[in-house]
Motif scaffolding. Structure first.
Motif, PDB file in Angstrom:
ATOM      1  N   SER A  27      -3.365   5.400  -3.901  1.00  0.00           N
ATOM      2  CA  SER A  27      -2.902   4.610  -2.759  1.00  0.00           C
ATOM      3  C   SER A  27      -1.744   3.711  -3.177  1.00  0.00           C
ATOM      4  CB  SER A  27      -4.063   3.749  -2.216  1.00  0.00           C
ATOM      5  OG  SER A  27      -3.571   2.674  -1.425  1.00  0.00           O
ATOM      6  N   ALA A  28      -0.716   3.670  -2.328  1.00  0.00           N
ATOM      7  CA  ALA A  28       0.438   2.801  -2.582  1.00  0.00           C
ATOM      8  C   ALA A  28       0.204   1.464  -1.886  1.00  0.00           C
ATOM      9  CB  ALA A  28       1.714   3.449  -2.062  1.00  0.00           C
ATOM     10  N   GLY A  29       0.129   0.409  -2.647  1.00  0.00           N
ATOM     11  CA  GLY A  29      -0.150  -0.918  -2.106  1.00  0.00           C
ATOM     12  C   GLY A  29       0.847  -1.320  -1.028  1.00  0.00           C
ATOM     13  N   HIS A  30       0.319  -1.785   0.104  1.00  0.00           N
ATOM     14  CA  HIS A  30       1.099  -2.326   1.227  1.00  0.00           C
ATOM     15  C   HIS A  30       1.907  -1.266   1.981  1.00  0.00           C
ATOM     16  CE1 HIS A  30       0.068  -6.154  -0.675  1.00  0.00           C
ATOM     17  NE2 HIS A  30       0.508  -5.623  -1.792  1.00  0.00           N
ATOM     18  N   GLU A  31       1.923  -0.050   1.523  1.00  0.00           N
ATOM     19  CA  GLU A  31       2.704   1.004   2.189  1.00  0.00           C
ATOM     20  C   GLU A  31       2.169   1.224   3.612  1.00  0.00           C
ATOM     21  OE1 GLU A  31       4.227   5.563   1.351  1.00  0.00           O
ATOM     22  OE2 GLU A  31       2.152   5.063   0.943  1.00  0.00           O
ATOM     23  N   GLY A  32       3.087   1.348   4.559  1.00  0.00           N
ATOM     24  CA  GLY A  32       2.695   1.598   5.949  1.00  0.00           C
ATOM     25  C   GLY A  32       2.505   0.331   6.764  1.00  0.00           C
ATOM     26  N   ARG A  33       2.482  -0.809   6.104  1.00  0.00           N
ATOM     27  CA  ARG A  33       2.387  -2.083   6.815  1.00  0.00           C
ATOM     28  C   ARG A  33       3.796  -2.562   7.164  1.00  0.00           C
ATOM     29  NH1 ARG A  33      -2.330  -5.269   3.393  1.00  0.00           N
ATOM     30  NH2 ARG A  33      -3.996  -3.811   3.938  1.00  0.00           N
ATOM     31  N   PRO A  34       3.972  -3.335   8.217  1.00  0.00           N
ATOM     32  CA  PRO A  34       2.914  -3.879   9.065  1.00  0.00           C
ATOM     33  C   PRO A  34       2.440  -2.954  10.171  1.00  0.00           C
ATOM     34  CG  PRO A  34       5.031  -4.769   9.731  1.00  0.00           C
ATOM     35  CD  PRO A  34       5.290  -3.893   8.537  1.00  0.00           C
ATOM     36  N   CYS A  37      -1.318  -2.429  10.449  1.00  0.00           N
ATOM     37  CA  CYS A  37      -2.198  -3.610  10.520  1.00  0.00           C
ATOM     38  C   CYS A  37      -3.030  -3.715  11.803  1.00  0.00           C
ATOM     39  CB  CYS A  37      -1.398  -4.883  10.299  1.00  0.00           C
ATOM     40  SG  CYS A  37      -0.740  -4.985   8.618  1.00  0.00           S
ATOM     41  N   PRO A  38      -2.445  -3.424  12.998  1.00  0.00           N
ATOM     42  CA  PRO A  38      -3.262  -3.570  14.220  1.00  0.00           C
ATOM     43  C   PRO A  38      -4.487  -2.657  14.236  1.00  0.00           C
ATOM     44  CG  PRO A  38      -0.933  -3.410  14.765  1.00  0.00           C
ATOM     45  CD  PRO A  38      -1.055  -3.097  13.301  1.00  0.00           C
ATOM     46  N   PRO A  41      -7.802  -4.685  12.028  1.00  0.00           N
ATOM     47  CA  PRO A  41      -7.656  -6.122  12.331  1.00  0.00           C
ATOM     48  C   PRO A  41      -8.467  -7.041  11.424  1.00  0.00           C
ATOM     49  CG  PRO A  41      -8.990  -5.009  13.992  1.00  0.00           C
ATOM     50  CD  PRO A  41      -8.434  -3.936  13.112  1.00  0.00           C
ATOM     51  N   LYS A  42      -9.457  -6.497  10.719  1.00  0.00           N
ATOM     52  CA  LYS A  42     -10.268  -7.363   9.858  1.00  0.00           C
ATOM     53  C   LYS A  42      -9.586  -7.632   8.519  1.00  0.00           C
ATOM     54  CE  LYS A  42     -14.746  -6.454  11.913  1.00  0.00           C
ATOM     55  NZ  LYS A  42     -15.917  -5.571  11.874  1.00  0.00           N
ATOM     56  N   ARG A  43      -8.541  -6.850   8.220  1.00  0.00           N
ATOM     57  CA  ARG A  43      -7.851  -7.057   6.945  1.00  0.00           C
ATOM     58  C   ARG A  43      -6.704  -8.030   7.121  1.00  0.00           C
ATOM     59  NH1 ARG A  43      -7.562  -0.725   5.294  1.00  0.00           N
ATOM     60  NH2 ARG A  43      -9.818  -0.485   5.223  1.00  0.00           N
ATOM     61  N   ARG A  44      -6.438  -8.795   6.081  1.00  0.00           N
ATOM     62  CA  ARG A  44      -5.278  -9.655   6.091  1.00  0.00           C
ATOM     63  C   ARG A  44      -4.062  -8.737   5.951  1.00  0.00           C
ATOM     64  NH1 ARG A  44      -2.941 -13.180   2.264  1.00  0.00           N
ATOM     65  NH2 ARG A  44      -4.106 -12.149   0.620  1.00  0.00           N
ATOM     66  N   CYS A  45      -3.072  -8.943   6.842  1.00  0.00           N
ATOM     67  CA  CYS A  45      -1.915  -8.045   6.818  1.00  0.00           C
ATOM     68  C   CYS A  45      -0.939  -8.500   5.734  1.00  0.00           C
ATOM     69  CB  CYS A  45      -1.241  -8.012   8.188  1.00  0.00           C
ATOM     70  SG  CYS A  45      -0.015  -6.715   8.323  1.00  0.00           S
ATOM     71  N   ASN A  46      -1.370  -8.310   4.511  1.00  0.00           N
ATOM     72  CA  ASN A  46      -0.583  -8.759   3.357  1.00  0.00           C
ATOM     73  C   ASN A  46       0.531  -7.744   3.081  1.00  0.00           C
ATOM     74  OD1 ASN A  46       0.382  -9.342   0.823  1.00  0.00           O
ATOM     75  ND2 ASN A  46      -1.642  -9.747  -0.069  1.00  0.00           N
ATOM     76  N   ALA A  79      -1.444   2.115   2.229  1.00  0.00           N
ATOM     77  CA  ALA A  79      -2.329   0.959   2.004  1.00  0.00           C
ATOM     78  C   ALA A  79      -3.602   1.070   2.834  1.00  0.00           C
ATOM     79  CB  ALA A  79      -1.596  -0.330   2.339  1.00  0.00           C
ATOM     80  N   ASP A  80      -3.445   1.376   4.112  1.00  0.00           N
ATOM     81  CA  ASP A  80      -4.588   1.423   5.028  1.00  0.00           C
ATOM     82  C   ASP A  80      -4.861   2.859   5.445  1.00  0.00           C
ATOM     83  OD1 ASP A  80      -4.905  -1.490   5.276  1.00  0.00           O
ATOM     84  OD2 ASP A  80      -2.945  -1.388   6.265  1.00  0.00           O
ATOM     85  N   PHE A  81      -6.115   3.260   5.340  1.00  0.00           N
ATOM     86  CA  PHE A  81      -6.475   4.623   5.748  1.00  0.00           C
ATOM     87  C   PHE A  81      -7.887   4.605   6.308  1.00  0.00           C
ATOM     88  CE2 PHE A  81      -6.976   4.025   1.158  1.00  0.00           C
ATOM     89  CZ  PHE A  81      -8.317   4.291   0.971  1.00  0.00           C
ATOM     90  N   ASP A  82      -8.176   5.623   7.101  1.00  0.00           N
ATOM     91  CA  ASP A  82      -9.492   5.740   7.734  1.00  0.00           C
ATOM     92  C   ASP A  82     -10.452   6.511   6.841  1.00  0.00           C
ATOM     93  OD1 ASP A  82      -9.296   4.512  10.370  1.00  0.00           O
ATOM     94  OD2 ASP A  82      -7.798   6.061  10.801  1.00  0.00           O
TER      95      ASP A  82
END
Ligand SMILES: [Zn+2]
Length: 197
Positions: A27-34, A37-38, A41-46, A79-82
């Motif tokens: 996983s690539a950190g922060h990739e795909g943000r922001p 992020c929606p 919603p429980k994660r801090r959108c760092n 960063a975020d995945f299901d």
């Protein structure tokens, strides 16, 4: 309408979430943000340290390429995945940033003691190259409690890897031409980890 109602009344619980199986998750950190992020919603959108989001996909892509070239199956995630993954090893790639430049360096985070061997392997390998300081494992709560750990079961270990502090000019300058080297070292340590008896 009647058919629909009948169907929903006979399936009271949602279908189980499929667990996807690979050798390695990268996983690539922060990739795909922001943008992502929606949906989480429980994660801090760092969004990461300045420049971090540009570098983590470069390292993650090369790590995945190198691992696939040696015959391993790789889930290359942003960063975020299901969903959930069952893998041998997982790595979440980051660079650190600090309000006090040059106060940190490289570091490793993990949630369970089963990942400490993976952490040692990576530290031993990367510290042969990285000429700056290595912080103690899990030196921040964010490292130990990284959100991605909850979605991955990694038999040999799951690590957050901070490759250096990019808010430190000297570290940034050292890292900039060595993103591919860092990726190849990550791939090396994962291969060793998986091959270990
Ligand atoms: Zn980060």
């Amino acid at each position: 309408m009647a058919a629909l109602a009948a169907t929903s009344s006979t399936s009271p619980s949602p279908p189980p979430v499929a667990i996807r199986q690979y050798d390695v998750l990268v996983s690539a950190g922060h990739e795909g943000r922001p943008a992502s992020c929606p949906h989480f919603p429980k994660r801090r959108c760092n969004l990461g340290a300045a420049g971090e989001r540009q570098w983590t996909p470069i390292v993650a892509d090369e790590t995945a390429r190198a691992l696939r070239a040696s015959g391993l199956s790789v889930a290359r995630e942003p960063a975020d995945f299901d969903g959930f993954f069952d893998v041998k090893a997982a790595v979440f790639i980051h660079f650190d940033g600090s309000d006090h430049p040059c106060s940190t360096g490289a570091s490793i985070g993990y949630h369970d003691s089963g990942s400490s061997a993976a952490a040692k392997l990576w530290r031993d390998l990367y510290s042969r190259y990285f000429p700056f300081r290595f912080m103690p494992d899990n030196f921040t709560g964010n490292l130990r409690d990284y959100y991605g750990f909850r979605q991955v079961h990694a038999a040999r270990g799951a690590l957050v890897i901070e490759l250096g502090e990019i808010s430190c000019p000297a570290q940034r300058q050292w890292l900039a031409p060595r993103l591919k080297l860092a990726a190849d070292l990550i791939a090396d340590s994962i291969r060793q980890l998986i091959a270990k008896k």
